[in-house]
Design a protein around this motif. Structure first.
Motif, PDB file in Angstrom:
ATOM      1  N   ILE A  91      33.668  38.175  42.403  1.00  0.00           N
ATOM      2  CA  ILE A  91      33.966  39.160  43.451  1.00  0.00           C
ATOM      3  C   ILE A  91      35.382  38.966  43.964  1.00  0.00           C
ATOM      4  O   ILE A  91      36.112  39.943  44.194  1.00  0.00           O
ATOM      5  N   ILE A  92      35.810  37.723  44.129  1.00  0.00           N
ATOM      6  CA  ILE A  92      37.189  37.466  44.567  1.00  0.00           C
ATOM      7  C   ILE A  92      38.172  38.013  43.534  1.00  0.00           C
ATOM      8  O   ILE A  92      39.230  38.551  43.884  1.00  0.00           O
ATOM      9  N   GLY A  93      37.828  37.922  42.268  1.00  0.00           N
ATOM     10  CA  GLY A  93      38.668  38.534  41.234  1.00  0.00           C
ATOM     11  C   GLY A  93      38.801  40.030  41.441  1.00  0.00           C
ATOM     12  O   GLY A  93      39.881  40.609  41.262  1.00  0.00           O
ATOM     13  N   ARG A 128      41.141  40.758  44.350  1.00  0.00           N
ATOM     14  CA  ARG A 128      42.545  40.578  43.970  1.00  0.00           C
ATOM     15  C   ARG A 128      43.135  41.796  43.269  1.00  0.00           C
ATOM     16  O   ARG A 128      44.359  41.958  43.247  1.00  0.00           O
ATOM     17  N   LEU A 129      42.296  42.666  42.741  1.00  0.00           N
ATOM     18  CA  LEU A 129      42.819  43.921  42.192  1.00  0.00           C
ATOM     19  C   LEU A 129      43.520  44.732  43.273  1.00  0.00           C
ATOM     20  O   LEU A 129      44.406  45.531  42.990  1.00  0.00           O
ATOM     21  N   TYR A 130      43.102  44.522  44.525  1.00  0.00           N
ATOM     22  CA  TYR A 130      43.625  45.296  45.649  1.00  0.00           C
ATOM     23  C   TYR A 130      44.634  44.524  46.494  1.00  0.00           C
ATOM     24  O   TYR A 130      45.096  45.040  47.514  1.00  0.00           O
ATOM     25  N   THR A 131      44.980  43.295  46.103  1.00  0.00           N
ATOM     26  CA  THR A 131      45.952  42.519  46.871  1.00  0.00           C
ATOM     27  C   THR A 131      47.213  42.225  46.080  1.00  0.00           C
ATOM     28  O   THR A 131      48.054  41.437  46.527  1.00  0.00           O
ATOM     29  N   ALA A 132      47.387  42.883  44.936  1.00  0.00           N
ATOM     30  CA  ALA A 132      48.561  42.624  44.097  1.00  0.00           C
ATOM     31  C   ALA A 132      49.868  42.904  44.841  1.00  0.00           C
ATOM     32  O   ALA A 132      50.890  42.262  44.559  1.00  0.00           O
ATOM     33  N   ILE A 139      41.689  30.081  46.334  1.00  0.00           N
ATOM     34  CA  ILE A 139      40.244  30.075  46.562  1.00  0.00           C
ATOM     35  C   ILE A 139      39.492  30.169  45.237  1.00  0.00           C
ATOM     36  O   ILE A 139      38.488  29.468  45.046  1.00  0.00           O
ATOM     37  N   GLN A 140      39.960  31.000  44.313  1.00  0.00           N
ATOM     38  CA  GLN A 140      39.278  31.084  43.018  1.00  0.00           C
ATOM     39  C   GLN A 140      39.280  29.730  42.318  1.00  0.00           C
ATOM     40  O   GLN A 140      38.263  29.326  41.745  1.00  0.00           O
ATOM     41  N   ASN A 141      40.402  29.025  42.366  1.00  0.00           N
ATOM     42  CA  ASN A 141      40.451  27.700  41.755  1.00  0.00           C
ATOM     43  C   ASN A 141      39.533  26.727  42.491  1.00  0.00           C
ATOM     44  O   ASN A 141      38.858  25.912  41.864  1.00  0.00           O
ATOM     45  N   ALA A 174      36.902  45.661  52.326  1.00  0.00           N
ATOM     46  CA  ALA A 174      35.502  45.999  52.065  1.00  0.00           C
ATOM     47  C   ALA A 174      34.889  45.038  51.042  1.00  0.00           C
ATOM     48  O   ALA A 174      33.767  44.557  51.223  1.00  0.00           O
ATOM     49  N   HIS A 175      35.644  44.732  49.989  1.00  0.00           N
ATOM     50  CA  HIS A 175      35.144  43.798  48.977  1.00  0.00           C
ATOM     51  C   HIS A 175      35.035  42.373  49.530  1.00  0.00           C
ATOM     52  O   HIS A 175      34.170  41.601  49.101  1.00  0.00           O
ATOM     53  N   LEU A 176      35.900  42.013  50.467  1.00  0.00           N
ATOM     54  CA  LEU A 176      35.779  40.692  51.086  1.00  0.00           C
ATOM     55  C   LEU A 176      34.494  40.565  51.890  1.00  0.00           C
ATOM     56  O   LEU A 176      33.926  39.474  51.990  1.00  0.00           O
ATOM     57  N   HIS A 177      34.016  41.672  52.449  1.00  0.00           N
ATOM     58  CA  HIS A 177      32.725  41.607  53.140  1.00  0.00           C
ATOM     59  C   HIS A 177      31.599  41.332  52.142  1.00  0.00           C
ATOM     60  O   HIS A 177      30.658  40.597  52.449  1.00  0.00           O
TER      61      HIS A 177
END
Length: 189
Positions: A44-46, A49-53, A65-67, A126-129
């Motif tokens: 989900i974090i991946g 990240r599509l929206y935080t580029a 965080i992913q690591n 929204a995805h972070l929720h």
């Protein structure tokens, strides 16, 4: 470094999998449920990240965080042993304190809440929720595991702080997207 030469091994065809110490367990055991949920959270974090580029700071935080989530998965998949063959990778307190520092830094830029927040706003928020709720499910799985087997204090703290981190980061990312989406109790009675 990990080197994968084969993706399928057929070792799990009978419903069992290997833990980090080499022992075989059913895929339904609480330990597998715990690190499997952490893996879901990482996916989900991946997506977030599509929206935080276009936001280098947020993207760098989420990359760390992913690591960390792979570290957490490694921690959870390796039961504690008296004399392990190899030292297992464990979550460190420094990873927890980094999350706390980031929460405090982001929260300092936010207005105090006067209502509960609804998932929404910017796509990343929204995805972070969604990530926040899966982090809570991972935490529940880890608590269930800890009833019968040791789970490190740092790992438990990390997953607890991470859901808070996702909540605060979602609010922080919504600053430039109209702010929080607030719950209005009884609005549609």
């Amino acid at each position: 470094m990990v080197q994968l030469t084969r993706i399928y091994t057929r070792g799990g065809d009978a419903g069992k999998t290997s833990l980090g110490d080499g022992s075989r367990v059913p895929k339904t055991c609480p330990r597998v449920e715990s690190y499997g949920t952490v893996d879901e959270l990482n996916a989900i974090i991946g997506t977030v990240r599509l929206y935080t580029a276009d936001n280098a700071e947020a993207d760098a935080i989420l990359s760390r965080i992913q690591n960390d989530l792979f570290d957490l998965g490694a921690d959870l998949c390796t039961p504690e042993q008296e004399e392990p063959k190899y030292p297992p990778l464990r979550i460190a307190e420094t990873q927890v304190t980094r999350l706390e520092r980031e929460i405090d830094d982001m929260n300092a830029q936010l207005q105090p809440l006067k209502s509960f927040v609804l998932p929404g706003g910017a796509p990343a928020a929204a995805h972070l929720h969604l990530a926040r709720t899966v982090a809570r499910r991972a935490e529940r799985a880890m608590v269930a595991l800890a009833v019968d087997e040791p789970v490190s204090d740092a790992a438990m703290k990390y997953i607890n702080r991470l859901s808070d981190h996702h909540f605060v980061m979602s609010r922080w990312l919504n600053i430039d997207h109209g702010g929080d989406v607030l719950w209005v109790p009884g609005q549609h009675r």
